[in-house]
Design an enzyme around this catalytic site. Structure first.
Site, PDB file in Angstrom:
ATOM      1  N   LYS A 189       0.857  -1.191   0.000  1.00  0.00           N
ATOM      2  CA  LYS A 189       0.000   0.000   0.000  1.00  0.00           C
ATOM      3  C   LYS A 189       0.890   1.237   0.000  1.00  0.00           C
ATOM      4  O   LYS A 189       1.519   1.568   1.004  1.00  0.00           O
ATOM      5  CB  LYS A 189      -0.913   0.054   1.235  1.00  0.00           C
ATOM      6  CG  LYS A 189      -1.998   1.121   1.022  1.00  0.00           C
ATOM      7  CD  LYS A 189      -2.551   1.709   2.269  1.00  0.00           C
ATOM      8  CE  LYS A 189      -1.762   2.838   2.835  1.00  0.00           C
ATOM      9  NZ  LYS A 189      -1.722   4.068   2.026  1.00  0.00           N
ATOM     10  N   GLU A 265      10.560   1.184   9.932  1.00  0.00           N
ATOM     11  CA  GLU A 265      11.580   2.220   9.675  1.00  0.00           C
ATOM     12  C   GLU A 265      10.863   3.541   9.906  1.00  0.00           C
ATOM     13  O   GLU A 265      10.026   3.943   9.105  1.00  0.00           O
ATOM     14  CB  GLU A 265      12.087   2.139   8.231  1.00  0.00           C
ATOM     15  CG  GLU A 265      12.796   0.845   7.874  1.00  0.00           C
ATOM     16  CD  GLU A 265      14.150   0.698   8.545  1.00  0.00           C
ATOM     17  OE1 GLU A 265      14.741   1.712   8.930  1.00  0.00           O
ATOM     18  OE2 GLU A 265      14.585  -0.448   8.718  1.00  0.00           O
ATOM     19  N   CYS A 300      14.223  10.840   5.730  1.00  0.00           N
ATOM     20  CA  CYS A 300      14.186  10.311   7.106  1.00  0.00           C
ATOM     21  C   CYS A 300      15.505  10.556   7.833  1.00  0.00           C
ATOM     22  O   CYS A 300      15.516  10.863   9.015  1.00  0.00           O
ATOM     23  CB  CYS A 300      13.831   8.835   7.093  1.00  0.00           C
ATOM     24  SG  CYS A 300      14.923   7.847   6.076  1.00  0.00           S
ATOM     25  N   GLU A 399      10.354  15.650  14.995  1.00  0.00           N
ATOM     26  CA  GLU A 399      10.701  15.661  13.574  1.00  0.00           C
ATOM     27  C   GLU A 399       9.832  16.667  12.820  1.00  0.00           C
ATOM     28  O   GLU A 399       8.611  16.587  12.876  1.00  0.00           O
ATOM     29  CB  GLU A 399      10.470  14.252  13.010  1.00  0.00           C
ATOM     30  CG  GLU A 399      10.912  14.104  11.576  1.00  0.00           C
ATOM     31  CD  GLU A 399      10.606  12.715  11.011  1.00  0.00           C
ATOM     32  OE1 GLU A 399       9.522  12.174  11.296  1.00  0.00           O
ATOM     33  OE2 GLU A 399      11.458  12.181  10.287  1.00  0.00           O
TER      34      GLU A 399
END
Ligand code: NAD
Length: 495
Positions: A189, A265, A300, A399
């Site tokens: 997905k 992750e 990331c 973040e």
């Protein structure tokens, strides 16, 4: 490579309404729901994707399970499997520019980066794992002589993969290629904010001879399609890349369903530490700037927290601000631009809010902080540097996932380590020093899956990408990624 004319020739190609890939067929979602795809380049609609729900996901998982049990792929001889995977890589390479431009129209990454990082690295990933197929074996254990102990590696069965929007094709390949190499079937997905290149990869896989059903693709949002996949009772392993908030929910879905293994992750808030003995501060400033500002900070492992030794704080801040102020921001399909568009208007708003809040907490905006090119309808933000950032500030701890760099000074190695490890994340980090002993001390003390020394960014398939603390578990890339997609079976034979 490519030139501007070639890009301009295909950048306005119409993109038909997208379908789901289930078995050999491209089908509409059963409920008939669709979602518009808005290009971050100019805010215009470029296509539509299907919004799948539980019933669609169930059909995709059933199709993957059936092909796995039938064995067209799982029992295919290694040499034949390898050929198909190399063919997939050939076809990606044969359609590099088309794939790159399609992806950029969907997610806004600057083309010069997208070309290499998306189709370029996806092709390399398929080749790397194609080569692993006939080189990774089981083991024989050293039991006593009247027994033989075998350790066999077996495919897990059906792998569910959920991926984000920042590098859909590259990250998709990091999941699909090792899972296929070990004989599994995959249901993927992609993110609702960047599905197009993965859907095109589906066409390529069928063309390359991957047996239909071995790779199924369901599109739609996380709450419906993603949740249905993560809760499905017949998905054996879930491999996810995305935010920590979603990762937390996936663990709950696993506990509430079949306790499938969940590999994650997740996000990062990676420190990039500059010691005063760094050989070439100018070079360090350039590399550190690109370590945060490429792909508008939507990376990331972005080095989003700059930690600078106090002796060189002002000098280094000057160097990095000067370099960053010259970066060209704009149309990601213009090869002259260094930095492209932010993925969505809501992401842009969130990035700006982080900066505003930092200012109220005592941060000083040294560069940028503003939306630009609003007249285009697209989503662009200046590279932004916020100094005087302290450990307890929101922008230090969380973040942003945007073009925003924070700067904090330290006075010695110990303080640098404390600041570096002072968040809940542990994805990547950077250390700049000419002192080899110090570099090794820092490598040991920093809690992160990756340490860059005297550089920032860059990788290939031979090194795992992994997170510690709340940045995840398991590894993407390298031969270690294969462990996620195999079960070990012990065989104990009496002679
Ligand atoms: P996200 O978590 O919002 O979405 C990621 C994927 O999960 C999407 O496909 C989304 O539809 C799906 N999803 C969302 N909610 C879900 C739910 N409740 N159940 C199931 N699926 C759900 O993340 P994003 O905004 O797409 O991506 C940005 C994040 O990804 C950042 O935190 C970034 O650091 C992280 N990231 C990590 C790595 C890495 O290798 N560690 C690489 C790239 C991006």
């Amino acid at each position: 490579m490519y030139n501007q004319q070639e890009i301009d020739k295909i950048r306005y190609n119409s993109i038909p309404e997208q379908k789901l890939l289930i078995g050999s067929k491209w089908v509409k979602a059963k409920q008939g729901k669709i979602q518009n795809i808005i290009s971050p380049i100019n805010g215009e609609k470029i296509s539509e994707i299907q919004v799948s729900d539980e019933a669609d996901v169930d059909e995709a998982v059933k199709s993957s399970r059936a092909i796995f049990e039938e064995g067209q792929w799982s029992n295919m001889p290694p040499a034949a499997k390898k050929k198909v995977m190399h063919k997939i890589a050939d076809l990606i390479e044969g359609n590099m520019l088309e794939l790159a431009v399609l992806g950029v129209r969907d997610n806004g990454t600057e083309i010069n980066m997208a070309y290499k990082a998306e189709p370029g690295s996806a092709a390399e990933t398929f080749r790397y794992y194609a080569e692993a197929i006939d080189k990774v074996y089981g083991e024989i254990s050293n039991t006593s002589n009247d027994f033989v102990g075998l350790i066999q590696r077996e495919p897990v069965g059906v792998v569910g993969a959920i991926v984000p929007w920042n590098f859909p094709l590259m990250i998709g390949a990091w999941k699909i290629a090792p899972a296929l190499a070990m004989g599994n079937s995959v249901v993927i997905k992609p993110s609702e904010a960047a599905s197009l290149s993965i859907l095109r990869l589906g066409e390529i896989c069928l063309e390359a001879g991957l047996p239909p059903g071995t790779l199924n693709i369901v599109t739609g949002n996380g709450r419906t399609a993603g949740q249905a996949l993560a809760r499905h009772m017949d998905v054996d392993v879930l491999t996810f890349t995305g935010s920590g908030n979603t990762g937390r929910q996936l663990l709950e879905y696993s506990a509430q369903s079949n306790m499938k293994r969940v590999y994650q992750e997740l996000g990062g808030k990676s420190p990039n530490i500059i010691f005063s003995d760094t050989d070439n501060l100018e070079e360090a400033a350039k590399v550190s700037a690109m370590g945060i500002f490429r792909n508008s900070g939507e990376v990331c492992v972005a080095g989003s927290r700059l930690l600078v030794e106090d002796k060189i704080h002002d000098e280094f801040l000057n160097l990095i601000s000067n370099f960053s102020s010259k970066l060209k921001i704009g149309d990601p399909l213009d090869i002259q631009n260094d930095v492209g568009a932010i993925n969505s208007e809501s992401q842009l708003q969130s990035d700006m809010n982080f900066v505003k809040k930092a200012e109220t907490e005592g941060g000083i905006v040294e560069l940028g902080g503003k939306r630009v090119h609003k007249e285009t309808g697209g989503f662009y933000m200046e590279p932004t540097i916020v100094s005087s950032v302290k450990k307890d500030m929101d922008i230090f701890q969380n973040e942003v996932f945007g073009p925003v760099l924070t700067v904090t000074s330290f006075s010695n190695e110990e303080e640098a380590v404390q600041l570096a490890n002072g968040t809940s994340f542990g994805l990547a980090s950077g250390v700049w020093t000419a002192n080899l002993s110090r570099a090794h001390r820092m490598i040991k003390k920093i809690k992160a899956g990756t340490v860059f020394v005297n550089t920032y960014g860059g990788s290939d398939n031979t090194l795992p990408l992994t997170g510690v603390k709340q940045s995840g578990n398991g590894s993407d890339k390298s031969l270690h990624a294969l462990d996620k997609f195999t079960d070990l079976k012990s065989v104990w034979m009496k002679l």
